[in-house]
Design a protein around this motif. Sequence first.
Motif, PDB file in Angstrom:
ATOM      1  N   UNK A  57      35.009  97.736-120.292  1.00 35.38           N
ATOM      2  CA  UNK A  57      34.361  96.735-121.131  1.00 35.38           C
ATOM      3  C   UNK A  57      34.769  96.817-122.601  1.00 35.38           C
ATOM      4  N   UNK A  58      35.685  97.728-122.928  1.00 33.77           N
ATOM      5  CA  UNK A  58      36.202  97.812-124.298  1.00 33.77           C
ATOM      6  C   UNK A  58      37.104  96.596-124.515  1.00 33.77           C
ATOM      7  N   UNK A  59      37.041  95.970-125.691  1.00 31.60           N
ATOM      8  CA  UNK A  59      37.916  94.816-125.929  1.00 31.60           C
ATOM      9  C   UNK A  59      39.385  95.159-125.637  1.00 31.60           C
ATOM     10  N   UNK A  60      40.055  94.275-124.913  1.00 30.74           N
ATOM     11  CA  UNK A  60      41.427  94.525-124.459  1.00 30.74           C
ATOM     12  C   UNK A  60      42.370  94.883-125.597  1.00 30.74           C
ATOM     13  N   UNK A  61      42.164  94.311-126.755  1.00 29.00           N
ATOM     14  CA  UNK A  61      43.033  94.594-127.889  1.00 29.00           C
ATOM     15  C   UNK A  61      42.916  96.057-128.339  1.00 29.00           C
ATOM     16  N   UNK A  62      41.814  96.710-128.046  1.00 26.78           N
ATOM     17  CA  UNK A  62      41.588  98.094-128.459  1.00 26.78           C
ATOM     18  C   UNK A  62      42.053  99.128-127.442  1.00 26.78           C
ATOM     19  N   UNK A  63      42.246  98.715-126.195  1.00 20.15           N
ATOM     20  CA  UNK A  63      42.549  99.668-125.120  1.00 20.15           C
ATOM     21  C   UNK A  63      43.861 100.422-125.332  1.00 20.15           C
ATOM     22  N   UNK A  64      44.987  99.776-125.695  1.00 17.00           N
ATOM     23  CA  UNK A  64      46.235 100.543-125.858  1.00 17.00           C
ATOM     24  C   UNK A  64      46.116 101.674-126.885  1.00 17.00           C
ATOM     25  N   UNK A  65      45.538 101.405-128.031  1.00 17.86           N
ATOM     26  CA  UNK A  65      45.393 102.442-129.056  1.00 17.86           C
ATOM     27  C   UNK A  65      44.429 103.528-128.592  1.00 17.86           C
TER      28      UNK A  65
END
Length: 159
Positions: A57-65
Amino acid sequence: HVVTSLQVLQGEARVGQRVLIVGGGDGQMAAPTIAEFLADEGCEVEIVTEKLYVGLEVPAVSVPALYARLESKGIVFTPRTGITAIRGKTALLYDVFTRKGRERDGVSAVVVAGGHVVAPGLYRALKGRVPELYSIGDCVAPRRALHAIRDGHDVGRRI
């Protein structure tokens, strides 16, 4: 040796070297946050979650970092996995799809992340002591930060 993330952060629990984090059902930041904290303290950390991946549920834009940071600290992700029991230093795990069980030995502590509760303490302490007081965020119900921001926005527009 089963403790909550709050007990760990408040210094009420010692976890030892090899820690298994059981990610709360919310799929948000509770498990990654306590995992990073413990890794920075020198613990070997594994996050177990029944979700398809850690931080679902973490925003997708934040997942890679987020993943890059956690993996650089040696944190292991074990998605699609539940826990049925803890026997001494052994955690009994299972695959959520196949139900096939397996054991994880050598666990010094299991930290339960998530399971948020209503936190109205500050509201109650200030009630009747200030001219205007509004209940928002986790004071109302355990929710996401986005909901608390929305509550704050709504109150701000009213006043």
